[in-house]
Design an enzyme around this catalytic site. Structure first.
Site, PDB file in Angstrom:
ATOM      1  N   ASP A   2      -5.738   7.638   2.663  1.00 22.56           N
ATOM      2  CA  ASP A   2      -5.126   6.548   1.917  1.00 22.56           C
ATOM      3  C   ASP A   2      -6.141   5.258   1.732  1.00 22.56           C
ATOM      4  O   ASP A   2      -6.866   5.043   2.455  1.00 22.56           O
ATOM      5  CB  ASP A   2      -3.946   6.026   2.873  1.00 22.56           C
ATOM      6  N   ASN A  50       4.494  11.804  -4.171  1.00 24.96           N
ATOM      7  CA  ASN A  50       3.667  11.180  -5.021  1.00 24.96           C
ATOM      8  C   ASN A  50       3.922  11.592  -6.460  1.00 24.96           C
ATOM      9  O   ASN A  50       3.544  11.044  -7.187  1.00 24.96           O
ATOM     10  CB  ASN A  50       2.189  11.618  -4.675  1.00 24.96           C
TER      11      ASN A  50
HETATM   12  C1  IPE Z   1      -4.836   8.063  -1.935  1.00 26.31           C
HETATM   13  O1  IPE Z   1      -4.508   6.543  -1.779  1.00 26.31           O
HETATM   14  C2  IPE Z   1      -3.433   8.702  -1.560  1.00 26.31           C
HETATM   15  C3  IPE Z   1      -3.162   9.808  -2.580  1.00 26.31           C
HETATM   16  C4  IPE Z   1      -2.015  10.182  -3.177  1.00 26.31           C
HETATM   17  C5  IPE Z   1      -4.293  10.700  -3.083  1.00 26.31           C
HETATM   18  P1  IPE Z   1      -3.378   5.681  -2.641  1.00 26.31           P
HETATM   19  O2  IPE Z   1      -3.397   6.258  -4.167  1.00 26.31           O
HETATM   20  O3  IPE Z   1      -2.277   5.715  -1.856  1.00 26.31           O
HETATM   21  O4  IPE Z   1      -4.319   4.276  -2.378  1.00 26.31           O
HETATM   22  P2  IPE Z   1      -3.529   2.860  -2.367  1.00 26.31           P
HETATM   23  O5  IPE Z   1      -2.524   3.186  -0.731  1.00 26.31           O
HETATM   24  O6  IPE Z   1      -2.531   2.580  -3.388  1.00 26.31           O
HETATM   25  O7  IPE Z   1      -4.596   1.986  -2.053  1.00 26.31           O
HETATM   26 MG    MG Z   2      -1.154   4.654  -0.273  1.00 23.66          MG
END
Ligand code: IPE
Ligand code: MG
Length: 222
Positions: A2, A50
């Protein structure tokens, strides 16, 4: 994994730049875990939630996964068992084919590190999926509802055959599990780090492992 988006934003760059840097870190951490002889490594790459992200970000993540899998194929020194946790159906067909091929072709490394990529993964979906398979065994296989126990459900999860999670590392500053390995984390040690994923490196991993080594685990006993 993350913090990719925030890492990029801090640098005045698009979120997708953070994902690209994050993918490089992923490779470093996988290699380090193989070198350490860690038996199971699970990376939360893409959650069932996601898909709600803007289409161009989802597209870029799919493109990155595709490229990353090619690199795993090419890098034959990375002898690890590769598995994917989650329903593969929603992924673009060429990516899905690559995922299935990697699972098939890495089977010979079953005695080494198993790297599990949680992709289109959700802890709740994992449990629902296992429950559905258990119901199927009752309806079609002649099993009795009373046969459904923890051991059976555990064997029907996406992580079937793998050990429970011992340590869950969450970088990026948030202190929650976000639907990751809900069943498998029942007695996991939790480690939270403010380091954003693209800055996470072998040293940060070692820090987490060292803290884990100091934890006293009783599994409900004394
Ligand atoms: C990577 O980080 C997580 C994935 C889905 C690949 P984020 O995309 O959640 O990054 P932040 O939390 O917005 O900074
Ligand atoms: Mg994130």
């Amino acid at each position: 994994m993350d913090g990719n988006g925030r890492w990029a934003k801090k640098r005045g760059m698009p979120r997708t730049y953070g994902h690209r840097e994050g993918a490089k870190v992923c490779k470093k951490i996988v290699n380090r875990c193989i070198d350490l002889g860690i038996k199971y490594l699970t990376l939360y790459a893409f959650s069932t939630e996601n898909w709600k992200r803007p289409q161009d970000e989802v597209d870029e993540l799919m493109r990155l996964f595709d490229k990353y899998l090619d690199e795993i194929f090419d890098n034959r020194k990375q002898k690890a068992r590769i598995l994917f946790l989650g329903d593969k159906a929603p992924f673009p067909a060429p990516l899905r084919v690559k995922m299935e091929k990697l699972e098939r072709e890495s089977e010979e490394y079953s005695d080494r590190t198993t790297v599990m990529f949680a992709m289109n993964y959700g802890g709740r979906d994992d449990i629902v999926h296992a429950a559905r398979r258990a119901a199927q065994l009752v309806v079609e296989g002649g099993a009795d509802p009373g046969d459904i126990d923890e051991k059976m459900l555990d064997s029907l999860l996406y992580t079937s055959g793998a050990a429970d999670a011992d340590l869950i590392i969450r970088p990026g500053g948030e202190k929650r599990l976000s639907n990751f390995l809900l069943w498998q984390s029942a007695y996991a040690e939790l480690y939270f780090s403010d380091v954003l994923w693209p800055d996470f490196d072998e040293k940060e991993l070692d820090k987490a492992l060292n803290e884990f080594a100091l934890r006293s685990r009783r599994f409900g006993g004394v």
